[in-house]
Design an enzyme around this catalytic site. Structure first.
Site, PDB file in Angstrom:
ATOM      1  N   SER A 534      -7.267  -5.730   0.550  1.00 52.18           N
ATOM      2  CA  SER A 534      -6.562  -4.729   1.354  1.00 52.18           C
ATOM      3  C   SER A 534      -7.586  -3.812   2.026  1.00 52.18           C
ATOM      4  O   SER A 534      -8.390  -4.281   2.822  1.00 52.18           O
ATOM      5  CB  SER A 534      -5.573  -3.961   0.478  1.00 52.18           C
ATOM      6  OG  SER A 534      -4.652  -3.246   1.251  1.00 52.18           O
ATOM      7  N   ASP A 619       3.338 -10.387   4.019  1.00 50.66           N
ATOM      8  CA  ASP A 619       2.668  -9.148   3.621  1.00 50.66           C
ATOM      9  C   ASP A 619       3.209  -7.974   4.432  1.00 50.66           C
ATOM     10  O   ASP A 619       3.202  -8.003   5.662  1.00 50.66           O
ATOM     11  CB  ASP A 619       1.158  -9.287   3.837  1.00 50.66           C
ATOM     12  CG  ASP A 619       0.359  -8.225   3.100  1.00 50.66           C
ATOM     13  OD1 ASP A 619       0.843  -7.085   2.984  1.00 50.66           O
ATOM     14  OD2 ASP A 619      -0.752  -8.537   2.652  1.00 50.66           O
ATOM     15  N   HIS A 654       1.958  -8.934  -0.013  1.00 50.59           N
ATOM     16  CA  HIS A 654       0.693  -8.256  -0.260  1.00 50.59           C
ATOM     17  C   HIS A 654       0.177  -8.474  -1.683  1.00 50.59           C
ATOM     18  O   HIS A 654      -1.024  -8.521  -1.908  1.00 50.59           O
ATOM     19  CB  HIS A 654       0.871  -6.760  -0.003  1.00 50.59           C
ATOM     20  CG  HIS A 654      -0.414  -6.010   0.174  1.00 50.59           C
ATOM     21  ND1 HIS A 654      -1.296  -6.262   1.210  1.00 50.59           N
ATOM     22  CD2 HIS A 654      -0.965  -5.001  -0.534  1.00 50.59           C
ATOM     23  CE1 HIS A 654      -2.325  -5.431   1.118  1.00 50.59           C
ATOM     24  NE2 HIS A 654      -2.154  -4.670   0.069  1.00 50.59           N
TER      25      HIS A 654
END
Length: 681
Positions: A534, A619, A654
């Site tokens: 991320s 995501d 995610h």
């Protein structure tokens, strides 16, 4: 197999007199068959490149899976007449939520079996399971896509019937009022920002739900929660740098909401209730590292706040827990966490002792006020996750449970952990680095080392145990965590020095930590690897542009790499709420600063290290097209023959794959990649 070659379509983007051409902008369309075709081609190429590791991946997967107890269960906790337990059954991927009335000897009642709910879904998650105060109903939320958009559902625990009340497009959280008839929940807008709080009455259609609060400032999002005392329901609206809290008695859902302290720029605070007072952690009055105050409920604005624990420059106050006779603080000093206990009557102060050179300790689940027992958690790079009870009166610690590591090979004494300090390039800071390795691993230029980092949002990556990581350590790897600026490891200023117009410090710290590890003969560039996910993916992406020869390879998990374009698009989830972290590129100063480090915008015709890039099609945090575009541009520009592997999970978001063990396949792929490029296979 030849690497995929992505279609290029010129897309001219102009702002502040600056023009960029983004030829892969077209990938920003999940419904475009050409996008899906490209992602599938990259997946096929990834499989081909990694085909020689298939046996190793299977070996790693089975090895990791074997370390887990297949029929594990949580420590029971007692609440409102019942003992609650979450358990797993062998051969099943999902948890089973259970309870037992009054004593653990009574018959088990299954609240939810997520294995049944999941059915044939490729992805499935249940969140926010909460029973009503009268113990007759349970609320829960489910997501079968991975975009963290939850449908709120309800079950009658007396009959086992699933109720007709269903509420879509929520954050997943539900808070019960004390009347057992109303719940409060939050809806998301088109950009997935939590922005509206509603009140729902059981047995009615969600179209009749009452809007309680609408947060119109798109840099804020909302939350709703109940106090530990169960006497108040709170509504919190927060940005990165400001908070505002409203409250009502949990017994009266129709009364007017009262504000504690109206929002002020740069004023942060969080609240808990005890007797006739609110206890508040805040940075008010320049308390950079936060302080604890209290105030009477009937008159609770900031001018009435009274210090309980004053601000201390050298100590970051991270949390607290209130008991009738004790106040417990969670503090961080020089990067390490301490649990401090204050005896109210005598004023005696003492810490729970910890001995590892680097570790994590935290206040656990404590639902009772009138007790002398504190539940807390502890783990380190060599000690599996452990839950303890601490007798605050007699200062006695009792281990309730420690994560079991099966497979027959793990002994904590076979692993060594350290914490070292790497000098920063400006000479003004020392960057903490936590390390762990097998005692038989010798530090040398030939030793492989995986350096992990994050460095954003004030999130601190502490030293914790991972039984998955053992598969690398047992194969001769050193694992290291760089506690770089942008996190709060060394206090709030450590965070402030790694955000906005100081963001490059995050990348420089990571590079300097890597160079120091080489200098101290832990490894060499030929065997140094970087990993981040991320915002940590942004980190490693920026680093390989700045120092492409420092690392032999990187693993970028769901990486945030198209910073400028994303931050200019307010329709993308989370963008507007991120302005206080990265800056708003509609402002010329932030635009050009961002452009200087954005990984996608700075790919050049030069050699890059081996790279494994991963994403999820659904995501909601970092959209799949960011790593897809980055991969395409790297394929176009890079001048080396090093591996570039891009893998998309077509059914996840995610957080990766759902289920207890399915995600281990992702770990196995990453580890196989590292072992492959290090010449270990």
């Amino acid at each position: 197999m030849k690497a995929p070659e992505a279609l290029k379509i010129d897309k001219i983007l102009t702002i502040h007199g600056d023009t960029r051409n983004d030829p892969y902008f077209w990938m920003n369309d999940r419904e475009n068959p050409e996008v899906i075709k490209y992602l599938n081609e990259e997946n096929a190429y990834a499989d081909a490149v990694m085909k020689d590791t298939e046996a190793l991946q299977e070996e790693l997967y089975e090895e990791m899976k074997a370390r887990y107890k297949k029929d594990d269960e949580s420590i029971p906790y007692f609440f409102n007449g019942y003992w609650y337990i979450v358990r797993y059954e062998e051969g099943k991927e999902y948890p089973i939520f259970c309870r037992r009335f009054q004593t653990l000897e009574n018959a088990e009642e299954i609240i939810l079996d997520v294995n049944i709910l999941a059915g044939t879904h490729e992805y499935f998650e249940v969140a926010s399971v909460a029973t009503s105060p009268d113990n007759k109903l349970v609320s829960f939320s489910e997501d079968s896509v991975g975009r963290r958009i939850y449908t709120l559902k309800f079950k009658n625990l007396q009959t086992g019937e699933y109720l007709g009340d269903e509420i879509e497009n929520t954050t997943g959280k539900a808070v019960w009022a004390n009347d057992n008839e109303h719940v409060f929940y939050i809806r998301k807008d088109k950009s997935l920002r939590a922005y509206k709080v509603y009140r729902h009455r059981m047995g009615t259609d969600s179209s009749e739900d009452v809007l309680i609060f609408h947060e119109k400032d798109d840099t804020f999002d909302v939350n709703v929660f109940k106090t530990k005392s169960l006497e108040y329901i709170f509504l919190a609206s927060s940005s990165t740098i400001s908070d505002e809290h409203y409250f009502i008695p949990a017994d009266d859902v129709f009364t007017d909401w009262k504000v504690i302290q109206p929002r002020i720029d740069d004023l942060e605070y969080s609240v808990e209730h005890y007797k006739d007072e609110f206890y508040i952690i805040t940075n008010a009055d320049d308390a950079t590292n936060f302080k604890l105050v209290k105030t009477k409920i009937e008159n609770c604005t900031m001018e009435n706040w009274v210090d309980v624990i004053p601000h201390r420059e050298e100590v970051l106050l991270e949390g607290f827990e209130i008991f009738n006779d004790y106040l417990v603080l969670e503090e961080r000093e020089r990067g390490l966490l301490y649990i401090k206990i204050i005896q109210n009557a005598t004023g005696e102060v003492f810490n729970i002792p910890f001995t590892d050179p680097t570790y994590t300790a935290y206040i656990g689940l404590n639902l009772e006020f009138n007790t002398e027992i504190l539940r807390f958690g502890y783990t380190s790079l060599t000690v599996p996750g452990s839950t303890y009870e601490f007798d605050m009166k007699n200062k006695i610690t009792h281990l309730l449970k420690q994560q079991e590591v099966l497979g027959g090979k793990f002994l904590a004494e076979n692993y060594i952990s350290e914490r070292i300090w790497a000098p920063s390039r400006d000479g003004n800071e020392q960057i903490p680095v936590s390390l762990v390795y097998h005692k038989d691993t010798k530090k040398s230029a030939d030793t492989p080392l995986l350096l992990y980092g994050y460095g954003s949002y004030g999130h601190t990556v502490d030293a914790t145990f991972s039984n998955v990581r053992l598969s690398l350590l047992d194969r001769g790897f050193i694992y290291a965590i760089a506690h770089i600026r942008g996190g709060e490891y060394l206090g709030r200023e450590w965070y402030e020095d790694g955000k906005m117009l100081f963001k490059k410090n995050t990348f420089y710290d990571f590079i300097d930590a890597g160079k120091y590890l080489i200098q101290e003969n832990y490894t060499s560039s030929k065997h140094l690897y970087a990993m981040g996910g991320s915002a940590g993916g942004l980190l490693v992406g920026a680093v390989v542009n700045l120092e492409p020869k420092l690392f032999n390879g990187i693993v970028a998990q769901v990486p945030f790499v198209d910073v400028v374009t994303t931050m200019l698009d307010e329709t993308i989830p989370l963008t507007t709420g991120e302005y206080d972290e990265w800056g708003n590129p509609n402002d010329e100063e932030y635009y050009f600063y961002m452009k200087e480090y954005s990984p996608y915008d700075n790919v050049e015709a030069k050699e890059y290290p081996h790279m494994l890039i991963t994403t999820g099609l659904h995501d909601s945090q970092v959209q799949y097209w960011e790593p897809a575009k980055w991969t395409a541009r790297l394929r176009e520009m890079k001048t080396d023959d090093n591996l570039l592997v891009f893998k998309t999970d077509m059914s996840a978001g995610h957080g990766g794959a759902s289920g207890r063990f399915e995600s281990l396949k992702e770990d196995a792929l990453e580890f196989a990649f590292l072992l492959k490029i290090d010449g270990k296979i």
